[in-house]
Design a protein around this motif. Sequence first.
Motif, PDB file in Angstrom:
ATOM      1  N   SER A  35       0.617  -1.314   0.006  1.00 16.18           N
ATOM      2  CA  SER A  35      -0.033  -0.011   0.050  1.00 16.18           C
ATOM      3  C   SER A  35       0.942   1.352  -0.106  1.00 16.18           C
ATOM      4  CB  SER A  35      -1.111  -0.018   1.325  1.00 16.18           C
ATOM      5  OG  SER A  35      -1.077   0.995   1.876  1.00 16.18           O
ATOM      6  N   TYR A  36       0.443   2.366  -0.465  1.00 11.59           N
ATOM      7  CA  TYR A  36       1.338   3.396  -0.874  1.00 11.59           C
ATOM      8  C   TYR A  36       0.596   4.707  -0.527  1.00 11.59           C
ATOM      9  CZ  TYR A  36       4.436   0.619  -3.732  1.00 11.59           C
ATOM     10  OH  TYR A  36       5.118  -0.602  -4.058  1.00 11.59           O
ATOM     11  N   THR A  37       0.992   5.805  -0.271  1.00 12.26           N
ATOM     12  CA  THR A  37       0.376   7.170  -0.146  1.00 12.26           C
ATOM     13  C   THR A  37       0.931   8.068  -1.197  1.00 12.26           C
ATOM     14  OG1 THR A  37       0.337   6.940   2.269  1.00 12.26           O
ATOM     15  CG2 THR A  37      -0.126   8.971   1.472  1.00 12.26           C
ATOM     16  N   CYS A  38       0.031   8.641  -1.905  1.00 11.83           N
ATOM     17  CA  CYS A  38       0.319   9.666  -2.906  1.00 11.83           C
ATOM     18  C   CYS A  38      -0.535  11.056  -2.672  1.00 11.83           C
ATOM     19  CB  CYS A  38       0.137   9.166  -4.375  1.00 11.83           C
ATOM     20  SG  CYS A  38       0.465  10.349  -5.605  1.00 11.83           S
ATOM     21  N   THR A  42      -4.664   6.984  -0.543  1.00  8.80           N
ATOM     22  CA  THR A  42      -3.887   5.797  -0.258  1.00  8.80           C
ATOM     23  C   THR A  42      -4.258   4.918  -1.548  1.00  8.80           C
ATOM     24  OG1 THR A  42      -4.371   5.736   1.939  1.00  8.80           O
ATOM     25  CG2 THR A  42      -4.072   3.523   1.297  1.00  8.80           C
ATOM     26  N   ILE A  43      -3.167   4.421  -1.970  1.00  7.18           N
ATOM     27  CA  ILE A  43      -3.118   3.266  -3.128  1.00  7.18           C
ATOM     28  C   ILE A  43      -2.881   2.013  -2.652  1.00  7.18           C
ATOM     29  CG2 ILE A  43      -2.216   2.850  -5.312  1.00  7.18           C
ATOM     30  CD1 ILE A  43      -0.850   5.649  -5.485  1.00  7.18           C
ATOM     31  N   TYR A  88      -7.573  13.064 -12.352  1.00 10.12           N
ATOM     32  CA  TYR A  88      -6.727  13.494 -11.054  1.00 10.12           C
ATOM     33  C   TYR A  88      -7.650  12.586 -10.183  1.00 10.12           C
ATOM     34  CZ  TYR A  88      -6.095  15.834  -6.650  1.00 10.12           C
ATOM     35  OH  TYR A  88      -5.952  16.635  -5.299  1.00 10.12           O
ATOM     36  N   VAL A  89      -7.109  11.782  -9.224  1.00 12.79           N
ATOM     37  CA  VAL A  89      -7.647  11.122  -8.234  1.00 12.79           C
ATOM     38  C   VAL A  89      -7.781  11.954  -6.943  1.00 12.79           C
ATOM     39  CG1 VAL A  89      -7.773   8.830  -7.064  1.00 12.79           C
ATOM     40  CG2 VAL A  89      -6.817   8.985  -9.228  1.00 12.79           C
ATOM     41  N   GLN A  90      -9.135  12.346  -6.646  1.00 11.81           N
ATOM     42  CA  GLN A  90      -9.083  13.181  -5.390  1.00 11.81           C
ATOM     43  C   GLN A  90      -9.292  12.325  -4.049  1.00 11.81           C
ATOM     44  OE1 GLN A  90     -11.161  16.771  -6.166  1.00 11.81           O
ATOM     45  NE2 GLN A  90     -12.393  15.663  -7.965  1.00 11.81           N
ATOM     46  N   TRP A  91      -9.977  11.106  -4.163  1.00 13.94           N
ATOM     47  CA  TRP A  91     -10.153  10.240  -3.020  1.00 13.94           C
ATOM     48  C   TRP A  91     -10.464   8.917  -3.618  1.00 13.94           C
ATOM     49  CZ3 TRP A  91     -15.006   8.713  -2.725  1.00 13.94           C
ATOM     50  CH2 TRP A  91     -16.184   9.608  -3.103  1.00 13.94           C
ATOM     51  N   ILE A  92     -10.048   7.848  -2.815  1.00 10.74           N
ATOM     52  CA  ILE A  92     -10.647   6.316  -3.069  1.00 10.74           C
ATOM     53  C   ILE A  92     -11.128   6.197  -1.696  1.00 10.74           C
ATOM     54  CG2 ILE A  92      -9.996   4.082  -3.652  1.00 10.74           C
ATOM     55  CD1 ILE A  92      -7.812   5.269  -5.234  1.00 10.74           C
ATOM     56  N   ASN A  93     -12.422   5.513  -1.680  1.00 14.53           N
ATOM     57  CA  ASN A  93     -13.194   4.878  -0.536  1.00 14.53           C
ATOM     58  C   ASN A  93     -12.946   3.296  -0.640  1.00 14.53           C
ATOM     59  OD1 ASN A  93     -14.971   4.046   1.333  1.00 14.53           O
ATOM     60  ND2 ASN A  93     -15.998   5.943   1.557  1.00 14.53           N
ATOM     61  N   TYR A  94     -12.386   2.802  -0.214  1.00 19.94           N
ATOM     62  CA  TYR A  94     -12.112   1.187  -0.107  1.00 19.94           C
ATOM     63  C   TYR A  94     -13.265   0.567   0.449  1.00 19.94           C
ATOM     64  CZ  TYR A  94      -7.238   2.070  -2.125  1.00 19.94           C
ATOM     65  OH  TYR A  94      -6.513   2.457  -2.913  1.00 19.94           O
ATOM     66  N   ASP A  95     -14.009   1.206   1.307  1.00 16.95           N
ATOM     67  CA  ASP A  95     -15.246   0.430   1.936  1.00 16.95           C
ATOM     68  C   ASP A  95     -16.527   0.478   1.048  1.00 16.95           C
ATOM     69  OD1 ASP A  95     -13.788   0.094   4.348  1.00 16.95           O
ATOM     70  OD2 ASP A  95     -14.485   1.931   5.091  1.00 16.95           O
ATOM     71  N   TYR A  96     -16.598   1.653   0.129  1.00 22.03           N
ATOM     72  CA  TYR A  96     -17.682   1.931  -0.640  1.00 22.03           C
ATOM     73  C   TYR A  96     -17.186   1.624  -2.178  1.00 22.03           C
ATOM     74  CZ  TYR A  96     -20.317   3.952   2.741  1.00 22.03           C
ATOM     75  OH  TYR A  96     -20.968   4.026   4.379  1.00 22.03           O
ATOM     76  N   LYS A  97     -16.124   1.015  -2.246  1.00 20.03           N
ATOM     77  CA  LYS A  97     -15.545   0.777  -3.530  1.00 20.03           C
ATOM     78  C   LYS A  97     -15.906   1.884  -4.495  1.00 20.03           C
ATOM     79  CE  LYS A  97     -15.375  -4.145  -3.279  1.00 20.03           C
ATOM     80  NZ  LYS A  97     -15.439  -5.269  -4.090  1.00 20.03           N
ATOM     81  N   SER A  98     -15.488   2.940  -4.250  1.00 20.19           N
ATOM     82  CA  SER A  98     -15.907   4.274  -5.069  1.00 20.19           C
ATOM     83  C   SER A  98     -14.362   5.175  -5.080  1.00 20.19           C
ATOM     84  CB  SER A  98     -16.955   5.033  -4.579  1.00 20.19           C
ATOM     85  OG  SER A  98     -16.808   5.695  -3.320  1.00 20.19           O
ATOM     86  N   MET A  99     -14.510   6.111  -6.244  1.00 24.00           N
ATOM     87  CA  MET A  99     -13.549   7.187  -6.125  1.00 24.00           C
ATOM     88  C   MET A  99     -14.039   8.231  -6.629  1.00 24.00           C
ATOM     89  SD  MET A  99     -11.019   5.510  -8.869  1.00 24.00           S
ATOM     90  CE  MET A  99     -11.638   4.618 -10.411  1.00 24.00           C
TER      91      MET A  99
END
Length: 268
Positions: A35-38, A42-43, A88-99
Motif C-alpha cells: 500500500s502506498y500514499t500519494c 492511499t493506493i 486526477y484522483v481526489q479520493w478513494i473509498n475502499y469501503d464503498y469501492k468508490s473514487m
Amino acid sequence: MSHHIYPLSHYLLLLLPLFFIIVLSAEINNSTCPSYTCGNVTIRYPFWKMDTESPTQFCGYEGFEIKCSSNGDQQDIPEITLSDDNYYVQWINYDYKSMLLANYDVSSAVPGPKVCPRVNHNISLGTLPLNLSPFSVNISFHFNCSGCPSFATEIPCLDNNGRKSCLVTSTEETEDWDGYSCSEEVVTAVIDELMKKSPNFQVDFGSVLEKGFELQWGGADDCEKCEKSDGRCGNHSTTGHICFCSDGTISKNECGGTFIITTLKFQF
Ligand SMILES: *[C@@H]1O[C@H](CO)[C@@H](O)[C@H](O)[C@H]1NC(C)=O
Ligand SMILES: *[C@@H]1O[C@H](CO)[C@@H](O)[C@H](O)[C@H]1NC(C)=O
Ligand SMILES: *[C@@H]1O[C@H](CO)[C@@H](O)[C@H](O)[C@H]1NC(C)=O
Ligand SMILES: *[C@@H]1O[C@H](CO)[C@@H](O)[C@H](O)[C@H]1NC(C)=O
Ligand SMILES: *[C@@H]1O[C@H](CO)[C@@H](O)[C@H](O)[C@H]1NC(C)=O
Ligand SMILES: *[C@@H]1O[C@H](CO)[C@@H](O)[C@H](O)[C@H]1NC(C)=O
Ligand SMILES: *[C@@H]1O[C@H](CO)[C@@H](O)[C@H](O)[C@H]1NC(C)=O
C-alpha cells in the motif's frame, strides 16, 4: 527391437519447462501487494502504483494503475488513465469501492487556467469494471453550434466567433440537434447534487466540473476465483494472470489450486 538412443539435447528439451518455471518462480515476488500514499490518497489493492512494482509483475487489476506525479513544490498528484485520458484522483473509498475523479483539463490540482474550462474528451471507461456512481450524472456539451435548442443551456464563455456552445444536463433521449449544426459533442459527468445546488450553473459549471465525478468499481471477471479463495489478482508479463495468496504463494487462477509455481516453491 532396438532402443532409440536420444541425443542429450532431447532430454534437455524435456527439462526446459522445468527450468522455465523455476526461473519464473524465483522472479515472482511474493510480497508484492503493498500500500502506498500519494498526496492524500492511499493506493492499495485493487489499485497499484505505477513504477513501484517490478517491471514484470503487479498486484492489482489491469488498468487500475495510479501514477503519482509531483507538482512542483505542491503535494504529489495521483493520476489514473482511462482510455488514454488522464484524471486526477481526489479520493478513494475502499469501503464503498468508490473514487472521486476530476478531469485533468479542469482540475485545480493541475496547473493551468480553469476559468471557463472546455472539456475535450468523453469519459470512456472501456472494458474496465467501473461504473458511474448514483451520485454522478452525465452532462453533455455541444460545441460550435449555430444556436442552442430550447432544451439546452447556452454557455456564453465558451462561444467561439459567434458559434455557440450548449449544455444539456439531463439525458433526454428525445433531444434533436438537427438544424443546429454543432460540430462536436463531449459527454462528461458531475456530482448531481453539486450541479443542482449551483445557483447559476451556466457560469459556475467550471467549479462544479472541478469537483469531479464519482465512479464505483466492481470485481474484475477473470479475478473472481482468485479473490474468492482469499487471493489478490495480478499480472506477470510471462504468465499473464496470477493470484497472490495469503500464505505467500502464487498461483495461476486461485489459491489452494495445484499450480506448479506453488508446488515448486517448496523445492527451494
Ligand atoms: C489534501 O487534503 C488537505 C486537507 O483536506 C487539502 O487541504 C489539500 O488540498 C489536499 N491535497 C490535494 C492534493 O488534494
Ligand atoms: C522483491 O521484493 C524485494 C523486497 O521487498 C525487493 O527488494 C525486490 O526488488 C523485489 N523483486 C522484484 C522482482 O519485484
Ligand atoms: C454516461 O455516459 C457514459 C459515457 O458516454 C455512458 O457509458 C453511460 O452509460 C452514461 N450513463 C448514464 C447514466 O447515462
Ligand atoms: C465550426 O462550424 C463551422 C460551420 O459549420 C465550420 O466551418 C468550422 O470548421 C467548425 N469549427 C470547428 C473547430 O469544428
Ligand atoms: C462523445 O460521445 C458522443 C456519444 O455519446 C459522440 O457522439 C461524440 O462524438 C463523442 N465525442 C468525442 C469527442 O469523442
Ligand atoms: C499482463 O500479462 C500479459 C502476458 O500474458 C502481457 O501481455 C500484458 O501486457 C500484461 N499486462 C500489463 C498491464 O502489464
Ligand atoms: C514468501 O513466501 C514464503 C512462503 O512461501 C514465506 O516463507 C516468505 O516469508 C515470503 N516472503 C516474503 C518477503 O513475504
